[in-house]
Scaffold this active site. Structure first.
Site, PDB file in Angstrom:
ATOM      1  N   ASN A  51      84.728   3.133  61.550  1.00  0.00           N
ATOM      2  CA  ASN A  51      85.125   2.716  62.881  1.00  0.00           C
ATOM      3  C   ASN A  51      84.667   3.783  63.882  1.00  0.00           C
ATOM      4  O   ASN A  51      83.561   4.304  63.761  1.00  0.00           O
ATOM      5  CB  ASN A  51      86.630   2.461  62.938  1.00  0.00           C
ATOM      6  N   ASN A 109      90.658   5.551  65.730  1.00  0.00           N
ATOM      7  CA  ASN A 109      89.955   5.181  66.950  1.00  0.00           C
ATOM      8  C   ASN A 109      89.609   6.418  67.766  1.00  0.00           C
ATOM      9  O   ASN A 109      89.106   7.391  67.229  1.00  0.00           O
ATOM     10  CB  ASN A 109      90.763   4.143  67.738  1.00  0.00           C
ATOM     11  N   ASP A 121      92.760   2.298  72.377  1.00  0.00           N
ATOM     12  CA  ASP A 121      91.587   2.110  71.518  1.00  0.00           C
ATOM     13  C   ASP A 121      90.688   3.350  71.660  1.00  0.00           C
ATOM     14  O   ASP A 121      91.053   4.426  71.231  1.00  0.00           O
ATOM     15  CB  ASP A 121      90.887   0.816  71.905  1.00  0.00           C
TER      16      ASP A 121
END
Length: 286
Positions: free
Chosen positions: A102, A148, A197
């Site tokens: 990610n 994140n 995020d």
């Protein structure tokens, strides 16, 4: 606190499923950004409007410039390198069924801090790992759900980090050897305002945070005070980064995944001209 609702422009009108990871590349004066679930890496030149597209062989969570040219990717199965001549090779390959790379960021010392998460977002199924240019991997956090936003203060003494479901923006102290400790909350996003995020840090040491299902980017001061909100029409705002020759324009990625009736701009790359001033981000030393 200042709230701005109309300051953004559309840099690239797109329909990215999961637009993410804006990164300014000062070597080329282009913005890198990606669509994770479509395995696409985009570039955008704001001076000419020119765009390019590169497809990767698997889902790509982040892409960053390398100090010697080329790119480093946080992919489903590990960390990959693209050399300046276009050759791809693995720096660290460690496939885990049901897991993918990610968000990622490059630390002041040139190391890559790369996060992972499970596709089903199972609690504790992700990690945050520090990679050096020789492929050495050091797990920093091993009980993460959705790894994140990660970023450092301008003086390099603090690191900010988001594990999205916690709703927190956390801060760590950074030691002289680049390690982190003394984790504590900087701020918490209240219920109903979305989930934090991606993030970036500006030249004043303030932390800009994209809000998934919050339709906004927020700026928090180094003391954790909310002092600015940029409202956007797209609910799934994913990440932000300063770019442009003077690093004064805030680029924002968005997503349309999971939306039954996406806004026309969902999946586009947005920009807020003159939003502030960023700092030059280091390239990966590998």
């Amino acid at each position: 606190m200042t709230t701005t609702g109309t300051a953004f422009e559309v840099a690239v009108h797109a329909e990215a499923t999961l637009g993410e990871g804006p990164t300014w590349d000062p070597a080329t004066d282009r913005l890198l950004w990606l669509d994770i679930l479509n395995s696409r890496v985009h570039t955008y030149d704001p001076a000419t409007g020119r765009r390019t597209l590169r497809r990767t062989d698997q889902h790509v969570g982040a892409v960053k410039p390398r100090a010697g040219g080329g790119l480093v990717f946080n992919l489903r199965d590990g960390i990959g390198l693209l050399d300046p001549d276009g050759t791809f090779r693995w720096l660290h390959r460690e496939p885990v069924p049901g897991r993918r790379g990610n968000d990622a960021a490059v630390a002041p010392d040139g190391s890559l801090w790369a996060g992972t998460m499970r596709y089903d977002e199972a609690p504790g199924g992700g990690t945050l790992t520090r990679f050096t240019g020789d492929g050495t991997a050091e797990t920093v956090l091993d009980d993460v759900t959705v790894s994140n936003g990660t970023g450092w203060s301008p003086d390099g003494t603090l690191m900010y980090y988001i594990d999205t479901p916690t709703r927190r923006i956390d801060v760590f102290d950074v030691t002289a050897d680049g390690r982190v400790g003394n984790r504590r909350p900087l701020a918490t996003v209240e219920e109903g305002a979305g989930f934090p995020d991606g993030l970036c840090v500006d030249a004043e040491g303030c932390v800009w945070v994209a809000l998934w299902d919050g339709g906004a980017v927020r700026r928090y001061t180094p003391s954790g005070e909310l002092d600015r909100v940029i409202a956007l029409p797209v609910p799934r705002v994913t990440a932000c980064a300063f770019g442009g020759p003077d690093l004064t324009d805030l680029y924002v990625t968005t997503a349309r995944v999971g939306l039954p009736a996406p806004h026309p701009l969902a999946g586009s790359l947005l920009v807020v001209p003159g939003a502030g001033r960023g700092t030059a981000q280091p390239a990966f030393a590998g």
